[in-house]
Design a protein around this motif. Structure first.
Motif, PDB file in Angstrom:
ATOM      1  N   GLY A  88       0.799  -1.215   0.000  1.00 20.08           N
ATOM      2  CA  GLY A  88       0.000   0.000   0.000  1.00 20.08           C
ATOM      3  C   GLY A  88       0.833   1.267   0.000  1.00 20.08           C
ATOM      4  N   GLU A  89       1.953   1.249   0.724  1.00 23.42           N
ATOM      5  CA  GLU A  89       2.839   2.420   0.722  1.00 23.42           C
ATOM      6  C   GLU A  89       3.422   2.648  -0.659  1.00 23.42           C
ATOM      7  OE1 GLU A  89       5.732   1.593   3.736  1.00 23.42           O
ATOM      8  OE2 GLU A  89       4.467   2.393   5.336  1.00 23.42           O
ATOM      9  N   CYS A  90       3.846   1.559  -1.316  1.00 21.91           N
ATOM     10  CA  CYS A  90       4.408   1.661  -2.669  1.00 21.91           C
ATOM     11  C   CYS A  90       3.370   2.232  -3.631  1.00 21.91           C
ATOM     12  CB  CYS A  90       4.848   0.288  -3.163  1.00 21.91           C
ATOM     13  SG  CYS A  90       6.153  -0.473  -2.192  1.00 21.91           S
ATOM     14  N   ILE A  91       2.153   1.720  -3.554  1.00 18.23           N
ATOM     15  CA  ILE A  91       1.074   2.171  -4.440  1.00 18.23           C
ATOM     16  C   ILE A  91       0.737   3.623  -4.160  1.00 18.23           C
ATOM     17  CG2 ILE A  91      -1.381   1.840  -4.961  1.00 18.23           C
ATOM     18  CD1 ILE A  91      -0.820  -1.218  -4.515  1.00 18.23           C
ATOM     19  N   GLU A  92       0.630   3.981  -2.893  1.00 14.35           N
ATOM     20  CA  GLU A  92       0.313   5.365  -2.527  1.00 14.35           C
ATOM     21  C   GLU A  92       1.421   6.313  -2.986  1.00 14.35           C
ATOM     22  OE1 GLU A  92      -1.399   7.824   1.289  1.00 14.35           O
ATOM     23  OE2 GLU A  92      -0.294   5.985   1.676  1.00 14.35           O
ATOM     24  N   ASP A  93       2.681   5.923  -2.806  1.00 17.02           N
ATOM     25  CA  ASP A  93       3.800   6.763  -3.271  1.00 17.02           C
ATOM     26  C   ASP A  93       3.713   7.014  -4.771  1.00 17.02           C
ATOM     27  OD1 ASP A  93       4.791   6.827  -0.686  1.00 17.02           O
ATOM     28  OD2 ASP A  93       6.463   5.444  -1.091  1.00 17.02           O
ATOM     29  N   ALA A  94       3.432   5.958  -5.536  1.00 17.02           N
ATOM     30  CA  ALA A  94       3.334   6.096  -6.995  1.00 17.02           C
ATOM     31  C   ALA A  94       2.204   7.033  -7.378  1.00 17.02           C
ATOM     32  CB  ALA A  94       3.146   4.723  -7.642  1.00 17.02           C
ATOM     33  N   ILE A  95       1.040   6.867  -6.767  1.00 13.37           N
ATOM     34  CA  ILE A  95      -0.113   7.716  -7.071  1.00 13.37           C
ATOM     35  C   ILE A  95       0.185   9.165  -6.720  1.00 13.37           C
ATOM     36  CG2 ILE A  95      -2.507   8.232  -6.400  1.00 13.37           C
ATOM     37  CD1 ILE A  95      -2.890   5.143  -6.135  1.00 13.37           C
ATOM     38  N   GLN A  96       0.771   9.395  -5.558  1.00 15.11           N
ATOM     39  CA  GLN A  96       1.077  10.763  -5.146  1.00 15.11           C
ATOM     40  C   GLN A  96       2.147  11.401  -6.019  1.00 15.11           C
ATOM     41  OE1 GLN A  96       1.778  10.647  -0.892  1.00 15.11           O
ATOM     42  NE2 GLN A  96      -0.413  10.522  -0.471  1.00 15.11           N
ATOM     43  N   ALA A  97       2.972  10.588  -6.656  1.00  8.82           N
ATOM     44  CA  ALA A  97       3.979  11.101  -7.591  1.00  8.82           C
ATOM     45  C   ALA A  97       3.390  11.333  -8.987  1.00  8.82           C
ATOM     46  CB  ALA A  97       5.156  10.130  -7.680  1.00  8.82           C
ATOM     47  N   GLY A  98       2.096  11.014  -9.157  1.00 11.23           N
ATOM     48  CA  GLY A  98       1.443  11.212 -10.445  1.00 11.23           C
ATOM     49  C   GLY A  98       1.658  10.082 -11.425  1.00 11.23           C
ATOM     50  N   SER A  99       2.109   8.949 -10.931  1.00 15.05           N
ATOM     51  CA  SER A  99       2.387   7.796 -11.787  1.00 15.05           C
ATOM     52  C   SER A  99       1.299   6.740 -11.628  1.00 15.05           C
ATOM     53  CB  SER A  99       3.738   7.174 -11.407  1.00 15.05           C
ATOM     54  OG  SER A  99       4.774   8.108 -11.574  1.00 15.05           O
ATOM     55  N   SER A 104       7.716   1.909  -8.383  1.00 14.32           N
ATOM     56  CA  SER A 104       8.482   1.360  -7.274  1.00 14.32           C
ATOM     57  C   SER A 104       8.864  -0.087  -7.537  1.00 14.32           C
ATOM     58  CB  SER A 104       7.654   1.455  -5.990  1.00 14.32           C
ATOM     59  OG  SER A 104       8.359   0.875  -4.932  1.00 14.32           O
ATOM     60  N   LYS A 105      10.093  -0.410  -7.218  1.00 20.94           N
ATOM     61  CA  LYS A 105      10.555  -1.789  -7.382  1.00 20.94           C
ATOM     62  C   LYS A 105       9.695  -2.773  -6.596  1.00 20.94           C
ATOM     63  CE  LYS A 105      15.356  -0.615  -8.169  1.00 20.94           C
ATOM     64  NZ  LYS A 105      16.718  -0.676  -7.655  1.00 20.94           N
ATOM     65  N   CYS A 106       9.114  -2.317  -5.506  1.00 21.27           N
ATOM     66  CA  CYS A 106       8.384  -3.264  -4.666  1.00 21.27           C
ATOM     67  C   CYS A 106       6.979  -3.545  -5.170  1.00 21.27           C
ATOM     68  CB  CYS A 106       8.363  -2.803  -3.211  1.00 21.27           C
ATOM     69  SG  CYS A 106       7.457  -1.313  -2.879  1.00 21.27           S
ATOM     70  N   THR A 107       6.557  -2.972  -6.282  1.00 22.38           N
ATOM     71  CA  THR A 107       5.220  -3.275  -6.806  1.00 22.38           C
ATOM     72  C   THR A 107       5.271  -3.901  -8.191  1.00 22.38           C
ATOM     73  OG1 THR A 107       4.993  -1.030  -7.680  1.00 22.38           O
ATOM     74  CG2 THR A 107       4.087  -1.451  -5.491  1.00 22.38           C
ATOM     75  N   LYS A 108       6.421  -4.370  -8.620  1.00 17.73           N
ATOM     76  CA  LYS A 108       6.529  -4.913  -9.975  1.00 17.73           C
ATOM     77  C   LYS A 108       6.559  -6.443  -9.969  1.00 17.73           C
ATOM     78  CE  LYS A 108       8.705  -0.954 -12.025  1.00 17.73           C
ATOM     79  NZ  LYS A 108       9.777  -0.427 -12.815  1.00 17.73           N
ATOM     80  N   ASN A 109       6.076  -6.987 -11.057  1.00 18.14           N
ATOM     81  CA  ASN A 109       6.198  -8.413 -11.354  1.00 18.14           C
ATOM     82  C   ASN A 109       5.431  -9.344 -10.432  1.00 18.14           C
ATOM     83  OD1 ASN A 109       7.963  -7.797 -13.520  1.00 18.14           O
ATOM     84  ND2 ASN A 109       9.640  -7.622 -12.048  1.00 18.14           N
TER      85      ASN A 109
END
Length: 196
Positions: free
Chosen positions: A28-39, A45-50
């Protein structure tokens, strides 16, 4: 609700499944960081891939990214299959009430659709979850052909067969996980319906 069972099911089926932790961080932190960065929610984030399955992305009521960022997740993750889990609301409420301070944390958190101080009884909590289900259905419906929405009742004895039909993984991979003795603790009717 049922996230450990989902994670075990997909893991058994050979999916690379994660359950609230993506590497060393909370998903959730990884997803929230990406959304807040506009992505895109799973892009930066490496922790949300694959991963083939995100069985749980929150880290408790204080960080329900799937509720608070529902629109961004549905819009930003193309070709995803979303799973809505259901169970008897009184049973779920009892389980949360008996698991450490989880129900109290829901009541104290400020969640989209469940403002601080609401969730004191099964009726208020049921209303919150029903409204969330409506939001998910409406959001997924905005993208016809792009997403699939699977709805399962985790207490239904045929849920393993339903999952096999939807995902092709054997029904024998399904099983109730993370059931605990605390779920058997009796909660009074008064506590279930309190108004204070």
């Amino acid at each position: 609700m049922g996230s450990t069972s989902l994670h075990s099911y997909f893991d058994c089926g050979g999916y690379k499944s994660v359950h609230w932790k993506c590497g060393k961080r909370y998903c959730g932190e990884c997803i929230e960081d990406a959304i807040q960065a506009g992505s895109s929610p799973l892009s930066t984030s490496k922790c949300t891939k694959n991963f083939g399955s995100y069985a749980q992305i929150d880290r408790g009521p204080e960080h329900l990214v799937q509720v608070n960022y529902l629109n961004e997740i549905v819009r930003g993750v193309p070709n995803a299959t979303f799973i809505l889990t259901f169970r008897n609301m009184t049973n779920w409420y009892k389980s949360m009430s008996n698991f450490n301070n989880l129900r109290q944390r829901f009541e104290e958190a400020n969640i989209t659709g469940l403002p601080r101080g609401v969730g004191r009884n099964v009726s208020e909590f049921s209303h919150f979850y029903c409204e969330y289900v409506k939001r998910v259905r409406e959001e997924v419906a905005k993208y016809p052909g792009r997403h699939e929405l699977i709805e399962i009742d985790i207490e239904d004895p045929t849920v393993g067969w339903q999952m096999e039909e939807a995902f092709g993984t054997s029904h024998t991979c399904w099983g109730k996980k993370n059931t605990a003795k605390h779920n058997d603790t009796v909660i009074s009717e008064e506590e279930l319906h309190r108004r204070d």
